[in-house]
Motif scaffolding. Structure first.
Motif, PDB file in Angstrom:
ATOM      1  N   LEU A 194       0.352  12.559   6.953  1.00  0.00           N
ATOM      2  CA  LEU A 194      -0.057  12.681   5.557  1.00  0.00           C
ATOM      3  C   LEU A 194      -0.139  14.146   5.133  1.00  0.00           C
ATOM      4  CD1 LEU A 194      -2.688   9.862   4.976  1.00  0.00           C
ATOM      5  CD2 LEU A 194      -0.209   9.843   4.727  1.00  0.00           C
ATOM      6  N   GLU A 195      -0.483  15.048   6.048  1.00  0.00           N
ATOM      7  CA  GLU A 195      -0.443  16.474   5.724  1.00  0.00           C
ATOM      8  C   GLU A 195       0.985  16.893   5.354  1.00  0.00           C
ATOM      9  OE1 GLU A 195      -2.091  19.121   8.560  1.00  0.00           O
ATOM     10  OE2 GLU A 195      -3.937  17.976   8.843  1.00  0.00           O
ATOM     11  N   LEU A 196       1.950  16.389   6.106  1.00  0.00           N
ATOM     12  CA  LEU A 196       3.339  16.722   5.824  1.00  0.00           C
ATOM     13  C   LEU A 196       3.756  16.169   4.466  1.00  0.00           C
ATOM     14  CD1 LEU A 196       6.141  17.770   6.587  1.00  0.00           C
ATOM     15  CD2 LEU A 196       6.522  15.633   7.838  1.00  0.00           C
ATOM     16  N   LEU A 197       3.396  14.924   4.169  1.00  0.00           N
ATOM     17  CA  LEU A 197       3.757  14.334   2.881  1.00  0.00           C
ATOM     18  C   LEU A 197       3.131  15.121   1.733  1.00  0.00           C
ATOM     19  CD1 LEU A 197       5.118  12.084   1.290  1.00  0.00           C
ATOM     20  CD2 LEU A 197       3.075  10.675   1.657  1.00  0.00           C
ATOM     21  N   ALA A 198       1.874  15.516   1.893  1.00  0.00           N
ATOM     22  CA  ALA A 198       1.214  16.310   0.846  1.00  0.00           C
ATOM     23  C   ALA A 198       1.903  17.658   0.667  1.00  0.00           C
ATOM     24  CB  ALA A 198      -0.259  16.510   1.200  1.00  0.00           C
ATOM     25  N   ARG A 199       2.316  18.281   1.760  1.00  0.00           N
ATOM     26  CA  ARG A 199       2.986  19.577   1.668  1.00  0.00           C
ATOM     27  C   ARG A 199       4.321  19.450   0.932  1.00  0.00           C
ATOM     28  NH1 ARG A 199       1.692  23.196   5.509  1.00  0.00           N
ATOM     29  NH2 ARG A 199      -0.163  21.894   5.526  1.00  0.00           N
ATOM     30  N   LEU A 235       0.823  -1.204   0.000  1.00  0.00           N
ATOM     31  CA  LEU A 235       0.000   0.000   0.000  1.00  0.00           C
ATOM     32  C   LEU A 235       0.861   1.259   0.000  1.00  0.00           C
ATOM     33  CD1 LEU A 235      -2.630   1.498   0.148  1.00  0.00           C
ATOM     34  CD2 LEU A 235      -2.758   1.011   2.603  1.00  0.00           C
ATOM     35  N   VAL A 236       1.854   1.313   0.873  1.00  0.00           N
ATOM     36  CA  VAL A 236       2.731   2.492   0.919  1.00  0.00           C
ATOM     37  C   VAL A 236       3.519   2.620  -0.380  1.00  0.00           C
ATOM     38  CG1 VAL A 236       4.715   3.525   2.090  1.00  0.00           C
ATOM     39  CG2 VAL A 236       2.870   2.499   3.425  1.00  0.00           C
ATOM     40  N   GLY A 237       4.009   1.484  -0.908  1.00  0.00           N
ATOM     41  CA  GLY A 237       4.739   1.544  -2.163  1.00  0.00           C
ATOM     42  C   GLY A 237       3.889   2.062  -3.304  1.00  0.00           C
ATOM     43  N   PRO A 291      -2.225  16.293  -3.068  1.00  0.00           N
ATOM     44  CA  PRO A 291      -1.710  15.137  -3.799  1.00  0.00           C
ATOM     45  C   PRO A 291      -1.922  13.809  -3.100  1.00  0.00           C
ATOM     46  CG  PRO A 291       0.084  16.473  -2.896  1.00  0.00           C
ATOM     47  CD  PRO A 291      -1.170  17.250  -2.699  1.00  0.00           C
ATOM     48  N   VAL A 292      -1.765  13.763  -1.790  1.00  0.00           N
ATOM     49  CA  VAL A 292      -1.879  12.487  -1.081  1.00  0.00           C
ATOM     50  C   VAL A 292      -3.328  12.023  -1.031  1.00  0.00           C
ATOM     51  CG1 VAL A 292      -1.554  11.336   1.139  1.00  0.00           C
ATOM     52  CG2 VAL A 292       0.204  12.880   0.266  1.00  0.00           C
ATOM     53  N   GLU A 293      -4.228  12.918  -0.688  1.00  0.00           N
ATOM     54  CA  GLU A 293      -5.644  12.543  -0.638  1.00  0.00           C
ATOM     55  C   GLU A 293      -6.134  12.127  -2.015  1.00  0.00           C
ATOM     56  OE1 GLU A 293      -9.315  11.588   0.608  1.00  0.00           O
ATOM     57  OE2 GLU A 293      -7.557  12.021   1.852  1.00  0.00           O
ATOM     58  N   ALA A 294      -5.700  12.814  -3.063  1.00  0.00           N
ATOM     59  CA  ALA A 294      -6.100  12.435  -4.419  1.00  0.00           C
ATOM     60  C   ALA A 294      -5.572  11.047  -4.769  1.00  0.00           C
ATOM     61  CB  ALA A 294      -5.597  13.468  -5.422  1.00  0.00           C
ATOM     62  N   ALA A 295      -4.318  10.749  -4.379  1.00  0.00           N
ATOM     63  CA  ALA A 295      -3.752   9.427  -4.669  1.00  0.00           C
ATOM     64  C   ALA A 295      -4.496   8.339  -3.906  1.00  0.00           C
ATOM     65  CB  ALA A 295      -2.269   9.417  -4.311  1.00  0.00           C
ATOM     66  N   LEU A 296      -4.816   8.587  -2.626  1.00  0.00           N
ATOM     67  CA  LEU A 296      -5.553   7.591  -1.843  1.00  0.00           C
ATOM     68  C   LEU A 296      -6.958   7.390  -2.393  1.00  0.00           C
ATOM     69  CD1 LEU A 296      -4.464   8.545   1.782  1.00  0.00           C
ATOM     70  CD2 LEU A 296      -3.817   6.501   0.504  1.00  0.00           C
ATOM     71  N   ALA A 304       4.945   9.878  -7.230  1.00  0.00           N
ATOM     72  CA  ALA A 304       6.078  10.120  -8.126  1.00  0.00           C
ATOM     73  C   ALA A 304       5.640  10.189  -9.580  1.00  0.00           C
ATOM     74  CB  ALA A 304       7.122   9.014  -7.944  1.00  0.00           C
ATOM     75  N   GLY A 305       4.670   9.377  -9.964  1.00  0.00           N
ATOM     76  CA  GLY A 305       4.272   9.327 -11.356  1.00  0.00           C
ATOM     77  C   GLY A 305       3.347  10.440 -11.787  1.00  0.00           C
ATOM     78  N   ASN A 306       2.599  11.018 -10.857  1.00  0.00           N
ATOM     79  CA  ASN A 306       1.596  12.021 -11.210  1.00  0.00           C
ATOM     80  C   ASN A 306       2.064  13.450 -11.005  1.00  0.00           C
ATOM     81  OD1 ASN A 306      -0.169   9.944 -11.846  1.00  0.00           O
ATOM     82  ND2 ASN A 306      -1.130   9.934  -9.827  1.00  0.00           N
ATOM     83  N   HIS A 307       3.333  13.637 -10.664  1.00  0.00           N
ATOM     84  CA  HIS A 307       3.829  14.984 -10.404  1.00  0.00           C
ATOM     85  C   HIS A 307       5.154  15.202 -11.119  1.00  0.00           C
ATOM     86  CE1 HIS A 307       0.972  14.232  -7.123  1.00  0.00           C
ATOM     87  NE2 HIS A 307       0.754  15.521  -7.166  1.00  0.00           N
ATOM     88  N   GLN A 308       5.424  16.466 -11.405  1.00  0.00           N
ATOM     89  CA  GLN A 308       6.639  16.867 -12.113  1.00  0.00           C
ATOM     90  C   GLN A 308       7.736  17.112 -11.087  1.00  0.00           C
ATOM     91  OE1 GLN A 308       6.901  17.093 -15.517  1.00  0.00           O
ATOM     92  NE2 GLN A 308       4.794  16.360 -15.729  1.00  0.00           N
TER      93      GLN A 308
END
Length: 712
Positions: free
Chosen positions: A404-409, A356-358, A694-699, A365-369
């Motif tokens: 997850l807020e930190l990862l999104a930031r 799941l984390v992977g 980004p994180v919420e959209a990916a989840l 990584a794939g959806n962002h520049q």
């Protein structure tokens, strides 16, 4: 026998016994952990308000609130005494409810009490939802402790959010601060108490568990209470049997996250459970079963391997993602620890979290520049988040935890950031530092994520504030020009509609073209085209045109009377357009003299438009919603041969529908008409980023894929 007998045969229910002293000890410990929230709340609100006071549009009552906060901070010792008294009140008689002011069912509620309920209840409910699992565990332990101490009714939890919030409201009463500031303090208290309560409740639960306080079931409480207060030996035997050693938690498993009742599920962690289950189904459909003789890695073995591997980004695996790379790295580390992969492998739960984390990081990584440096930093975060996913079953639930807020930031700061300008380089650097701090500092303490996030936000705050101010100035300048041009176009249309091919006296035509048209534009700008002021200005032009038509028909007496009535309004119009009294009087006299001369010739007049735009060129804002992006949204600007750049849509014109996009400094980059924006969105030159982050959209994407009928 007045106490509950333990395995050692000692009684712990009588006064002075360990169980009787447990509740005061818990109260002292909880008070020590939570009392600093008072000053922290005041300081945080004072800092936030002082920051808002330095902005372009400070709150109107900010100075008064800031003064009150300074007074509260200066007298914090007195407020802490009040807090301690209110906090300890329900502990004095526990488990018997503390005596309170008797209230009839139909008695009135004071204004102060009603205000407290209105501003406190949302905070109470939010904190109760956030800590529902641990509160349920503590409540059941307190039931058991209360029965051992002779309680006959269901005990209240004196550390529950309701008591804490009510105590906060009693500490900062309406006499200390107004309703607005009091409500702001309660909201600030909710944000600060969220993390502090999690740690405090975990500590409280450990103390109860280590004292041997078992978990009581709701259906068992009546029997438990009856057994406690009865004096017959049989009831004592029943009590001992019901709450003996077999019903207590092992001290080594006292943590609420390790509670056996929660294993196999995660309370209300619905999305996390569904995603982990989807990973297991996906793995079962594609991977061969585990061979005989292969055991599962114990949690301590897996965590030891993670700790040794942490700090290095997983090496890419050909054709694989972050999960395969991490799995390969872990197998290498376990081999160095003497654990053969042919005899031991990750457990299903560990594999679920790993997949799941992977997959989450693959999506990010794939959806962002991302630049190469940012991609490497992102890979280094896989291991800390894998460890957290194993320790926190609610990691993937809403609302997003600080991790997850930190990862999104971080992803948002790296995304489409070429680090070419000083501002972009500074933002990229702050994200890099935060990622390194997280990898270095996180070793099982989830509070590290919140601390790193707070430091990152504090460093970003001045940059974001300056960018916001610059962006606001950019769109305000454009909007001012658009409004002025729209007002001029409206005045031009009004002039053409009233003059047309109609022959007019020169003075009348001059007034309409100059002063009257200017007054119409001013009324449009200041009050709007639907205002009374605009209607009155338009009516003056209509009256003058009608008066000219009447004069052309030699209606002398009527024209003179009407002209006398119009003179004050004409004079006011001249003066409002910047003329002094003398110049206005001269123009008005010339107008009157032309009306007084019946032989004065009339002719058609040509007018120069005030507006620089073509007639009818102002749009009505149509087609704004069709673009699918709204002000505040971030878009990646992708151009051939140049690195992608992050832009923000800060404004959309209500007049023309034009959209202004600025860079991270708030400087204007693109001003696009609706059709231009739609074209760039369609050809991929502009790629909107999800508003939820980004994180919420990916989840959400992983959740949708798991729920799809085509999913494996």
């Amino acid at each position: 026998m007045s106490g509950v007998q333990t395995k050692g045969g000692h009684e712990h229910g009588r006064a002075g016994s360990p169980r009787a002293e447990l509740m005061p000890s818990l109260g002292s410990g909880m008070l020590a952990q939570l009392q600093p929230l008072l000053l922290a709340t005041i300081d945080a609100e004072r800092s936030g308000l002082a920051r808002r006071m330095r902005e372009d549009s400070p709150p109107s009552d900010g100075a008064e609130d800031l003064a009150n906060l300074n007074i509260l901070a200066g007298e914090i010792t007195a407020y802490e005494r009040r807090w301690r008294a209110r906090f300890s009140h329900p502990l004095r008689t526990w488990p018997v409810p503390a005596a309170s002011v008797a209230r009839d069912a139909f008695s009135l509620v004071s204004d102060d009490e009603l205000q407290g309920q209105l501003i406190g209840q949302p905070t109470i409910e939010a904190l109760e939802r956030r800590h529902a699992d641990i509160l349920d565990t503590i409540d059941k332990r307190l039931w058991s402790l209360a029965a051992a101490l002779g309680g006959e009714v269901r005990p209240d939890n004196p550390f529950a959010p309701r008591h804490l919030v009510q105590g906060f409201l009693d500490t900062f009463t309406p006499a200390d601060c107004g309703p607005r500031l009091r409500a702001a303090l309660v909201r600030r208290f909710e944000r600060l108490a969220g993390e502090a309560l999690g740690e405090a409740y975990a500590w409280c639960n450990r103390q109860l568990a280590e004292a041997g306080i078992a978990l009581a079931g709701t259906s068992d409480y009546a029997t438990l209470a009856a057994a406690t207060v009865a004096s017959h030996p049989a009831s004592s035997a029943a009590r001992i049997q019901m709450w003996g050693a077999d019903n207590a938690l092992e001290p080594a498993r006292a943590s609420w996250r390790a509670n056996p009742a929660d294993e196999g599920g995660a309370g209300d962690a619905g999305r996390g459970v569904a995603l982990r289950h989807a990973m297991r189904k996906r793995r079962a459909a594609t991977a061969a079963g585990r061979g005989d003789g292969v055991r599962h890695l114990r949690p301590e073995e897996f965590m030891a391997a993670l700790s040794l591997l942490q700090g290095a980004a997983p090496a890419p695996v050909p054709g694989g993602g972050y999960a395969d790379a991490t799995r390969a790295g872990l197998l290498g580390v376990t081999a160095s620890l003497g654990i053969d992969s042919n005899s031991a492998a990750p457990s299903p739960e560990q594999e679920d979290a790993l997949d799941l984390v992977g997959l989450l990081f693959d999506q990010l990584a794939g959806n962002h520049q991302l630049q190469d440096a940012a991609r490497e930093q992102l890979g280094g975060l896989v291991l800390p988040y894998l460890r957290l996913a194993l320790e926190d079953p609610r990691l993937f639930e809403r609302p997003a935890p600080p991790a997850l807020e930190l990862l999104a930031r971080l992803v948002a700061l790296w995304d489409a950031n070429p680090a070419e300008s000083d501002q972009d380089a500074q933002r990229h650097g702050l994200a890099d530092v935060a990622a390194r701090e997280l990898v270095e500092e996180y070793h099982g303490d989830a509070g590290v994520f919140a601390h790193v996030l707070a430091r990152l936000d504090a460093a970003l705050e001045p940059l974001e504030r300056r960018a916001t101010i610059s962006g606001r100035r950019a769109w305000q300048a454009i909007e001012g020009g658009e409004r002025l041009d729209a007002a001029r176009q409206a005045a031009d249309r009004a002039l053409a509609a009233r003059v047309g091919d109609r022959p007019l006296l020169p003075a009348v035509a001059g007034f309409l073209q100059d002063q009257w048209r200017q007054s119409l534009a001013q009324a449009w700008l200041r009050s709007g085209p639907d205002s009374q002021r605009y209607a009155e200005a338009a009516a003056l032009g209509d009256a003058l045109v009608e008066l000219d038509a009447a004069a052309a028909q030699a209606s002398g007496a009527a024209v003179a009377d009407q002209l006398v009535d119009l003179q004050p309004r004409l004079q006011a119009c001249y003066l409002a357009c910047g003329l002094d009294a003398s110049a206005a009087g001269n123009l008005l006299a010339g107008l009157v003299s032309e009306f007084a001369n019946p032989d004065m010739p009339r002719r058609n007049h040509d007018f120069t438009p005030l507006s620089k735009s073509a007639p009818g060129g102002t749009a009505d804002g149509g087609g704004q919603a069709s673009s699918g992006v709204e002000p505040g949204q971030v878009l990646a600007w992708i151009r051939d041969g140049e690195p992608a750049r992050a832009l923000r849509l800060v404004w959309r014109s209500p007049l023309t529908g034009a959209s202004l996009l600025v860079n991270t400094q708030g400087t204007r980059e693109l001003l696009l008409r609706p059709e231009e924006l739609a074209r760039m969105l369609a050809d991929g030159s502009l790629v909107p980023r999800p508003t939820e982050g980004p994180v919420e959209a990916a989840l959400a994407g992983l959740e949708a894929a798991a729920a799809s009928p085509d999913a494996d």
